[in-house]
Design an enzyme around this catalytic site. Sequence first.
Site, mmCIF file in Angstrom:
data_model
loop_
_atom_site.group_PDB
_atom_site.id
_atom_site.type_symbol
_atom_site.label_atom_id
_atom_site.label_comp_id
_atom_site.label_asym_id
_atom_site.label_seq_id
_atom_site.Cartn_x
_atom_site.Cartn_y
_atom_site.Cartn_z
ATOM 1 N N GLU A 152 -3.805 7.504 11.187
ATOM 2 C CA GLU A 152 -2.576 6.705 11.239
ATOM 3 C C GLU A 152 -1.603 7.402 10.301
ATOM 4 O O GLU A 152 -1.630 7.211 9.089
ATOM 5 C CB GLU A 152 -2.887 5.273 10.818
ATOM 6 C CG GLU A 152 -1.872 4.274 11.298
ATOM 7 C CD GLU A 152 -1.071 3.723 10.163
ATOM 8 O OE1 GLU A 152 0.089 4.168 10.023
ATOM 9 O OE2 GLU A 152 -1.580 2.874 9.427
ATOM 10 N N GLY A 208 -2.889 14.444 7.586
ATOM 11 C CA GLY A 208 -3.640 14.366 8.845
ATOM 12 C C GLY A 208 -3.975 15.747 9.396
ATOM 13 O O GLY A 208 -5.042 15.940 9.981
ATOM 14 N N GLY A 235 -1.872 8.133 6.082
ATOM 15 C CA GLY A 235 -1.061 8.921 5.152
ATOM 16 C C GLY A 235 -0.079 9.783 5.917
ATOM 17 O O GLY A 235 0.284 9.481 7.052
ATOM 18 N N SER A 236 0.327 10.872 5.298
ATOM 19 C CA SER A 236 1.364 11.729 5.890
ATOM 20 C C SER A 236 0.797 12.571 7.029
ATOM 21 O O SER A 236 -0.421 12.762 7.140
ATOM 22 C CB SER A 236 1.912 12.660 4.820
ATOM 23 O OG SER A 236 0.891 13.552 4.418
ATOM 24 N N CYS A 260 4.943 2.816 7.002
ATOM 25 C CA CYS A 260 4.923 3.834 8.057
ATOM 26 C C CYS A 260 5.698 3.324 9.271
ATOM 27 O O CYS A 260 6.106 4.107 10.120
ATOM 28 C CB CYS A 260 3.513 4.251 8.401
ATOM 29 S SG CYS A 260 2.464 2.888 8.757
HETATM 30 C C1 UN1 Z 1 1.658 0.876 7.098
HETATM 31 O O1 UN1 Z 1 2.815 0.990 6.699
HETATM 32 O O2 UN1 Z 1 0.814 1.794 6.902
HETATM 33 O O3 UN1 Z 1 3.469 -3.345 10.904
HETATM 34 C C2 UN1 Z 1 1.134 -0.330 7.746
HETATM 35 C C3 UN1 Z 1 3.636 -3.319 9.686
HETATM 36 C C4 UN1 Z 1 2.473 -3.756 8.811
HETATM 37 C C5 UN1 Z 1 1.539 -2.623 8.571
HETATM 38 C C6 UN1 Z 1 2.172 -1.362 8.063
HETATM 39 N N1 UN1 Z 1 1.783 -4.828 9.464
HETATM 40 O O4 UN1 Z 1 4.678 -2.978 9.176
#
Ligand code: UN1
Length: 506
Positions: free
Chosen positions: A262, A245, A240-241, A296
């Site tokens: 993450e 975290g 998440g953000s 992300c």
């Molecule tokens: C995410 O955005 O939390 O590498 C994961 C990537 C994908 C996973 C993204 N396999 O963009």
Amino acid sequence: MFESILQRLGVEPVHSGVGFGTWVMRPGGGEIASLNPATGQPLAQVLTATREDYELVVEKASHAFQTWRTTPAPQRGEIVRQLGQALRECQHDLGLLITLETGKILSEGRGEVQEMIDICDFAVGLSRQLYGLTIASERPRHRMFEQWHPLGIVGVITAFNFPAAVWAWNAAIAAVCGDPVVWKPSCEAPLTAIAVQNICDRVAARHGLEGLFGLCTGEADPIGAAMVEDRRLPLISATGSCAMGRQVGPAVSRRLGRTLLELGGNNAAILTETANLDLALRAVLFSAVGTAGQRCTTMRRLIVHESIADEFIARLARAYASVPVGNPWEDGILMGPLINERAVQAMARALAAAQSQGGVVLFGGNRLDRPGWFVEPALVQIDPTAAIVAEETFAPILYVMTYKTLDEALALHNSVGQGLSSAIFTDRLTDAEAFLSPRGSDCGIANVNIGTSGAEIGGAFGGEKDTGGGREAGSDAWKAYMRRQTCTINGGAELPLAQGVRFDVS
Ligand code: UN1
């Protein structure tokens, strides 16, 4: 029109969000609506968990752990193999549900299920490779080695944007490592979680494995809060953000638990003067506009050498103008809606801030005049020192800036708080190697002539600095899900002490 998909995946119009092999029929938390972001209309309603419901899920998981931890790892792998098979059978339906609930295009919805299948395959192989080391002992007739034991219940907190794959990265690896999983999905994507739970339940039921996979839908308070404080969950894996975290990390640390975080990304690509611009254009477009900028790993900053900037930016603006935005389940569409109204507002605020900080919108950024949460992707030329560039706005905004020397580009690249993914586009080996060297990219993922998004599951996934430092999925990420034990066996009749210490009674 889509009711049959929900039906085939076992998602009722009003469904419990709490289960562990069987569904808790009337969980006592509030009811939430899952909305289709392309229409703004509800897809179904979900009943969320109270703390009491959470207790039940954790009790079942604790019970499952008692037998699961001593089940041989390759047998655990067999269950994950069957899960991968079940996912293959419903790839189309589950992919479509992900598209309906998150707004990502169908090809990406199916791709997300493929990512789940891939990590299951990886975990099956891993189930025969949870290796420990043998270490040379300094003491005669002693043998020293490491072994890896199951850790316990893993709490998994996932975000809306990868509502199934990120759970699978954790759950498939945790399962072969001997750990049950308690899952708190995003309240923006609870139906995908229910559908995944139904698939798990079918596989687990064949083997009497109630409690191995548990689902506990609810808001951060009470469910997230209960998880981070719960000593029965030795590992909390949260996506998440950065703000999330900063709450989860210290709370779990206070009880000396482990976290695997993450968090946000502010991913950049450097385009050098030797870059293959055709290739770079496609890569930038996928990374910046794909998933409507809600990965992300989305590319948020483009650092272009001044000698190619005019040409490349003009081509990029034309490409932006040709991106088909629309219903994500329709053929040919490349960008669906944002997840909700808040996301549309956040994008508008970021664009206003960029403009007030001297940025120029080269293309896009307008909301589309239709139901749902559609926007145009936005391309913004801006000075790299503008404060907004340091922020992750979860929307398709790409900030473009120019540089003169590679040193300058690397400094700009590393100047933000986040450290997830990164890329360089160049045909010059020395530039590529500089980017990959210790003075180069400071991110967990560094690519050459590939965009920042779309990583394979075989590598460890995660990032440094404000991204939280965790690593999920492939490589040796499994070690986070197990406890390491260093064992020394004395095979002799003497008791020599390490470091030559003498402790003899005369
Ligand atoms: C995410 O955005 O939390 O590498 C994961 C990537 C994908 C996973 C993204 N396999 O963009």
